[in-house]
Design an enzyme around this catalytic site. Structure first.
Site, short mmCIF file in Angstrom:
data_model
loop_
_atom_site.label_atom_id
_atom_site.label_comp_id
_atom_site.label_asym_id
_atom_site.label_seq_id
_atom_site.Cartn_x
_atom_site.Cartn_y
_atom_site.Cartn_z
N GLU A 43 31.53 31.87 25.94
CA GLU A 43 32.21 31.29 27.30
C GLU A 43 31.79 30.26 27.81
OE1 GLU A 43 35.71 32.17 27.69
OE2 GLU A 43 35.69 33.70 25.89
N ASP A 137 40.87 32.02 20.17
CA ASP A 137 40.36 30.01 20.40
C ASP A 137 41.29 29.58 19.12
OD1 ASP A 137 39.03 30.32 22.51
OD2 ASP A 137 37.13 30.43 20.89
#
Length: 288
Positions: A43, A137
């Site tokens: 992250e 993602d």
């Protein structure tokens, strides 16, 4: 310059708290901390890339095998920026592989069991995050590709529906065709609930996209004319809107009459004048 510009606000999702509690009783706390560390490193890749483009970031939410960077940029930034920020997370795993290789050269520095665990979970988390499921993602990249081709609303709806179908298939496979794993089942169930919630909120996501466009906060790099019949409502017109495109709107009236209207006139009529139930032809006729 304040500290939060370099260090994001980090929050822990309740599902991760449950896993932490379970890990204490099952003797898997070390493995969980490895997972959380990899997720945080992942992250931070998104965070650093977003900061490079001066995105507005609220914080990072961590959950098992993934996390979410909370940002105010929703379809307002150039598509290439969003893709770079999305890819920046998976790229972090390459650096982790390099660190694994470095520490594996000196077995006295880190126990081999730890190195093996980091290698295994780094690979699992990377593959998991690249699944074409929203909001992983892979799902974000799928949405970005679709939104470069299709209208924004259609692209968002398609990626949520595709994600839900994919999750259902994976849940069926998990239940009937491979050895059952509670953690995997909970993760896919959590993703299913997230997508179910996003499907219910899809209208508000689209309204937010339109409102940002009306306020002039979106990036535009080209023109794409739209031709619509005179009798449809504004929301039907907006459903043709693409990101990064400005839309001259051509309205077809009976008898071959054709009239143009600017998209900002339509957005102003909808948000400021609240003409929700007027047709685009009626609105165009009121404009001198």
């Amino acid at each position: 310059m304040t500290l939060h510009k370099f260090i994001p606000s980090i929050h822990i999702h309740p599902i991760l708290l449950v896993f932490i509690i379970i890990s204490f009783f099952t003797g898997t706390f070390t493995e969980l901390m490895i997972i959380v560390s990899i997720v945080l490193f992942h992250e931070l890749g998104h965070f650093m890339a977003a900061k490079l483009f001066n995105w507005r970031i609220k914080g990072i939410m961590l959950w098992v095998f993934g996390g979410v960077m909370d940002t105010d940029e929703h379809g307002t930034r150039p598509l290439h920026e969003e893709m770079i920020v999305t890819v920046a997370g998976p790229i972090q795993h390459i650096f982790i592989y390099v660190l694994i290789l470095f520490f594996s050269l000196d077995s006295s520095a880190v126990p081999s069991s730890i190195i093996d665990s980091v290698l295994f979970y780094n690979t699992v988390i990377l593959v998991f995050n690249l699944l074409p499921i929203w909001p992983l993602d892979g799902g974000k990249l799928l949405f970005q590709v679709l939104s470069a081709i299709l209208p924004y609303r259609k692209a968002y709806n398609y990626v949520i529906l595709f994600s839900i179908c994919t999750i259902v298939i994976l849940l069926v496979v998990q239940l009937f065709f491979i050895p059952f794993t509670l953690s995997a089942f909970v993760l896919f169930l959590f993703l299913f609930m997230e997508n179910r919630g996003d499907w219910k909120r899809r209208y508000y996501v689209f309204i937010r996209f339109l409102l940002r466009r009306y306020q002039g906060e979106t990036y535009v790099k080209g023109i794409r004319p739209i031709e619509v019949p005179h009798h449809i409502f504004l929301m039907d017109v907006f459903s043709h809107f693409h990101r990064e495109k400005k839309h001259p709107i051509y309205i077809a009236f009976p008898g071959g009459v054709r009239r143009s209207i600017d998209e900002m006139d339509c957005l102003h009529s909808y948000f400021h004048e609240q003409n929700y139930m007027k047709s685009v032809g009626e609105i165009a006729s009121q404009i001198p």
